[in-house]
Scaffold this motif. Sequence first.
Motif, PDB file in Angstrom:
ATOM      1  N   HIS A  75      43.459  14.996 -23.330  1.00  0.00           N
ATOM      2  CA  HIS A  75      42.915  13.985 -25.152  1.00  0.00           C
ATOM      3  C   HIS A  75      41.749  14.500 -25.272  1.00  0.00           C
ATOM      4  O   HIS A  75      40.507  14.451 -25.810  1.00  0.00           O
ATOM      5  N   LYS A  76      41.041  14.131 -23.633  1.00  0.00           N
ATOM      6  CA  LYS A  76      39.571  14.064 -23.905  1.00  0.00           C
ATOM      7  C   LYS A  76      38.846  15.686 -24.312  1.00  0.00           C
ATOM      8  O   LYS A  76      38.073  16.245 -24.210  1.00  0.00           O
ATOM      9  N   ALA A  77      39.784  16.404 -23.423  1.00  0.00           N
ATOM     10  CA  ALA A  77      39.500  17.976 -24.160  1.00  0.00           C
ATOM     11  C   ALA A  77      39.353  17.948 -25.410  1.00  0.00           C
ATOM     12  O   ALA A  77      38.630  19.201 -26.050  1.00  0.00           O
ATOM     13  N   ILE A  78      40.185  17.187 -26.198  1.00  0.00           N
ATOM     14  CA  ILE A  78      40.324  18.029 -27.736  1.00  0.00           C
ATOM     15  C   ILE A  78      39.705  17.064 -28.347  1.00  0.00           C
ATOM     16  O   ILE A  78      39.018  17.755 -29.346  1.00  0.00           O
ATOM     17  N   VAL A  79      38.838  15.492 -27.646  1.00  0.00           N
ATOM     18  CA  VAL A  79      38.527  14.765 -28.830  1.00  0.00           C
ATOM     19  C   VAL A  79      37.196  15.620 -28.276  1.00  0.00           C
ATOM     20  O   VAL A  79      35.572  15.364 -28.811  1.00  0.00           O
ATOM     21  N   GLU A  80      35.913  15.757 -27.577  1.00  0.00           N
ATOM     22  CA  GLU A  80      35.796  16.576 -27.147  1.00  0.00           C
ATOM     23  C   GLU A  80      35.464  18.269 -27.688  1.00  0.00           C
ATOM     24  O   GLU A  80      33.928  18.914 -27.216  1.00  0.00           O
ATOM     25  N   ASP A  81      35.969  19.122 -27.431  1.00  0.00           N
ATOM     26  CA  ASP A  81      36.657  20.141 -27.996  1.00  0.00           C
ATOM     27  C   ASP A  81      35.273  20.599 -26.239  1.00  0.00           C
ATOM     28  O   ASP A  81      35.416  21.538 -26.960  1.00  0.00           O
ATOM     29  N   THR A  82      36.323  20.497 -25.456  1.00  0.00           N
ATOM     30  CA  THR A  82      35.794  21.927 -24.271  1.00  0.00           C
ATOM     31  C   THR A  82      37.405  22.286 -24.011  1.00  0.00           C
ATOM     32  O   THR A  82      38.406  22.284 -24.677  1.00  0.00           O
ATOM     33  N   ASP A  83      37.623  22.610 -22.634  1.00  0.00           N
ATOM     34  CA  ASP A  83      37.863  23.385 -21.977  1.00  0.00           C
ATOM     35  C   ASP A  83      39.448  22.263 -21.641  1.00  0.00           C
ATOM     36  O   ASP A  83      39.278  21.391 -20.843  1.00  0.00           O
ATOM     37  N   PRO A  84      40.470  22.975 -21.830  1.00  0.00           N
ATOM     38  CA  PRO A  84      41.845  21.929 -21.328  1.00  0.00           C
ATOM     39  C   PRO A  84      42.380  21.988 -20.009  1.00  0.00           C
ATOM     40  O   PRO A  84      41.005  23.100 -19.113  1.00  0.00           O
ATOM     41  N   PRO A  85      42.140  20.464 -19.141  1.00  0.00           N
ATOM     42  CA  PRO A  85      42.164  20.561 -17.908  1.00  0.00           C
ATOM     43  C   PRO A  85      43.081  21.488 -17.232  1.00  0.00           C
ATOM     44  O   PRO A  85      42.407  22.180 -16.246  1.00  0.00           O
TER      45      PRO A  85
END
Length: 365
Positions: A303-313
């Motif tokens: 969820h954090k990666a999607i919201v912040e547009d970063t690589d998935p964990p």
Amino acid sequence: MTRKLRVGVIGAGIAARHLAGFGWNKELFEAPVLCSLDEERGKALCEEYGIGEYTQDADALFARDDLDIIDISTPPSSHFELCRKGIESGKHVICEKPLFGSIAEVDEMGRILARYPGRKLMPIFQYRYGSGLQKLKLLIERGLAGKPFLTTIETHWWRGPDYYAVPWRGKWASELGGGLLGHAIHAHDMLNYVHGPCAEVFSYGATLVNPIEVEDTAALSVKMQNGSLATLSMTLGSRKEISRLRFCFNDLVAESIIEPYTMGRDPWTFVAGTEEHQARIDEVLAAYVPGEDGYTRQFELFHKAIVEDTDPPVTLQDARNSLELVTAAYFSQRTGQPTPMPIAADHPLYRSWLPAGEWRAAATV
């Protein structure tokens, strides 16, 4: 205000654990629809988790514009096409292990993702997030482990005839592999998570426990790119089920619990070579704040990666590292030779590790 993401779930087996993970993150996710060909199991999950819609039509999920994520928990042979459809329909995708059936499919998915900027695909490796393994990662980051020497990993589980009564299990064309691919893959991912990619493997594999097509017992000797060595053993013929990971570094030994399906969790042991270094390790561990683990933590980080547009964990490259080890092990078993990695496009098993006849059969389906 936290953005809640809407998930369309495909599958009704391991999907139950995914739904439990989403349930522990109610402020981050909701699952309005579930798709399964098994109506009895699918509707039961809908009732248990308060899912309002049930369908047997996966394409209906891809066509919807009110879903952010497609969660794929189906048999392995279906993963690539479902992931492709999910990304091409503008969704993010979560997919159970094993991600795909070849390194070629992993690389093709990389090209697909490049055409859809912002879309994210996250393979499932939820065992990474146990507090024991996270403590080891912390000690390494703080420089308290030292040079890595040797890792030993045991995945010794039991699977009898009842397990293989499920029609797609134990067959190359549908399960895509045996214990190396579908069972030990989690522990082997933990090896890569700690030490990075493998460099070479020599492997023996055998079918000893059940009359199935794929391997249920294997022994691997591995060279890591960081210079350390590893020995990996897997069997589905252990009446006492255990999983054990042991990491030997210059300045400490880290050893997991032996619970077969929660070996990443506490209490791990961390033993230093001197009293002074043990005190430094104990001080860092005393300050460690445990959080959620398993699917709950992996989904939270997604969820954090999607919201912040970063690589998935967990990334596509992580899945490639894992599947390279499987591919190289199968090649070593068939040739009797050590097999180097990474697996490039000119490798004989790049497009499939299935035996030749099974590969041809699967390609015509």
